[in-house]
Design an enzyme around this catalytic site. Structure first.
Site, PDB file in Angstrom:
ATOM      1  N   CYS A 126      28.522  38.866  35.426  1.00 26.37           N
ATOM      2  CA  CYS A 126      28.122  39.204  34.051  1.00 26.37           C
ATOM      3  C   CYS A 126      27.141  38.174  33.495  1.00 26.37           C
ATOM      4  O   CYS A 126      26.183  38.520  32.795  1.00 26.37           O
ATOM      5  CB  CYS A 126      29.338  39.259  33.132  1.00 26.37           C
ATOM      6  SG  CYS A 126      30.579  40.450  33.645  1.00 26.37           S
TER       7      CYS A 126
HETATM    8  C1  BEZ Z   1      31.957  39.007  37.332  1.00 28.98           C
HETATM    9  O1  BEZ Z   1      31.215  39.184  36.383  1.00 28.98           O
HETATM   10  O2  BEZ Z   1      31.661  38.250  38.245  1.00 28.98           O
HETATM   11  C2  BEZ Z   1      33.275  39.738  37.408  1.00 28.98           C
HETATM   12  C3  BEZ Z   1      33.883  40.214  36.268  1.00 28.98           C
HETATM   13  C4  BEZ Z   1      35.095  40.852  36.354  1.00 28.98           C
HETATM   14  C5  BEZ Z   1      35.689  41.038  37.575  1.00 28.98           C
HETATM   15  C6  BEZ Z   1      35.068  40.558  38.716  1.00 28.98           C
HETATM   16  C7  BEZ Z   1      33.843  39.917  38.636  1.00 28.98           C
END
Ligand code: BEZ
Length: 211
Positions: A45
Site C-alpha cells: 500500500c
Molecule cells: C501490503 O500492503 O503489503 C499488504 C496489506 C495487507 C495485507 C497484505 C499486504
C-alpha cells in the site's frame, strides 16, 4: 449485489485526510478513481500511494481526481503519510477516506469476507462525471496495482465517449483504434472522413482521433 458497470456510484459523506468528503460535491464534474487499500502502514500500500501521488498530474490532465480509502482512522492515515513521503519521495496530495465505520466499503463492496473480515481489498472504481461506474477491478492484497493501466483505461473511455471508437488489446496512446460496431459505414464516412481500414466488416481500424 456488488456494484456493476454503468451502475450509479453511491454518494456518501465520510471523514478523510482532508476533512469530511461529500463525494458528489468533491467529484464535481470530474472523472474519479476511487481505490481502496487493505491497511495503513503496510508495504505494498505504501508503494501504491507513492505512485498515485506522483501520477496525480497525469490524472489531472484527464480531468480525473483520485481518492483512496481504507478502514483506518484519519489520524492513522496522516501518520502514515509521513512514511509515504519519506520512503516513496512523494507527498500525499489527494484525500484518503478514513472509513472507520465501513460505510463506504459496504456501499461499494470493498470488503470480501473470504479474503478478510476486517480489511478492504484492493478495489478500483473509475467513475465518470455522470457518476456512472465505468470500470471495476479487484486485486489481491499481495499485488500492487498498475496505475498506468488506469490512465490507459481513462484515455480509452474518453475516446469512446467522444469519438465512438474502442481501443484494441494493449493499445497505447497514438496507436490505431477501432470504430465501434454500432457505427454504420455511412455514419463512419462523416465521423472519419480520412477513411479507415476494414479488416472484417466488424473490425474497422482508424487513426486515433485527436482532441
Ligand atoms: C501490503 O500492503 O503489503 C499488504 C496489506 C495487507 C495485507 C497484505 C499486504
Amino acid at each position: 449485489m456488488a456494484l456493476q458497470l454503468n451502475d450509479v456510484a453511491p454518494d456518501f459523506t465520510q471523514d478523510s485526510t482532508e476533512g469530511p468528503i461529500h463525494f458528489y460535491d468533491w467529484a464535481g464534474d470530474s472523472w474519479v478513481v476511487l481505490f481502496s487499500h487493505p491497511k495503513d502502514f503496510t508495504p505494498v500500500c505504501t508503494t501504491e500511494l507513492g505512485v498515485v501521488a506522483k501520477l496525480k498530474p497525469e490524472f489531472q490532465k484527464r480531468n480525473a481526481k483520485v481518492i483512496g480509502l481504507s478502514v483506518d482512522a484519519a489520524a492513522s492515515h496522516t501518520g502514515w503519510s509521513k512514511d509515504i513521503e519519506e520512503t516513496q519521495g512523494a507527498k500525499l496530495n489527494f484525500p484518503l477516506i478514513a472509513d472507520h465505520d465501513r460505510k463506504v466499503a459496504d456501499l461499494y463492496g470493498m470488503i470480501h469476507p473470504n479474503a478478510s473480515d476486517t480489511m478492504t481489498v484492493r478495489s478500483v472504481f473509475i467513475i465518470d462525471p455522470a457518476h456512472k461506474v465505468r470500470l471495476t477491478l479487484t486485486y489481491p492484497a499481495s499485488t500492487g496495482r498498475n496505475f498506468d493501466e488506469l490512465l490507459r483505461v481513462i484515455d480509452s473511455l474518453q475516446l469512446t465517449d467522444k469519438h465512438k471508437v474502442a481501443t484494441p488489446a494493449n493499445w497505447r496512446q497514438g496507436e490505431d483504434v477501432i470504430i465501434v460496431t454500432s457505427v454504420t459505414n455511412d455514419q463512419a464516412k462523416d465521423l472519419f472522413p480520412d477513411g479507415w481500414t476494414e479488416h472484417k466488416p466488424y473490425l474497422r481500424t482508424v487513426k486515433q482521433p485527436v482532441g
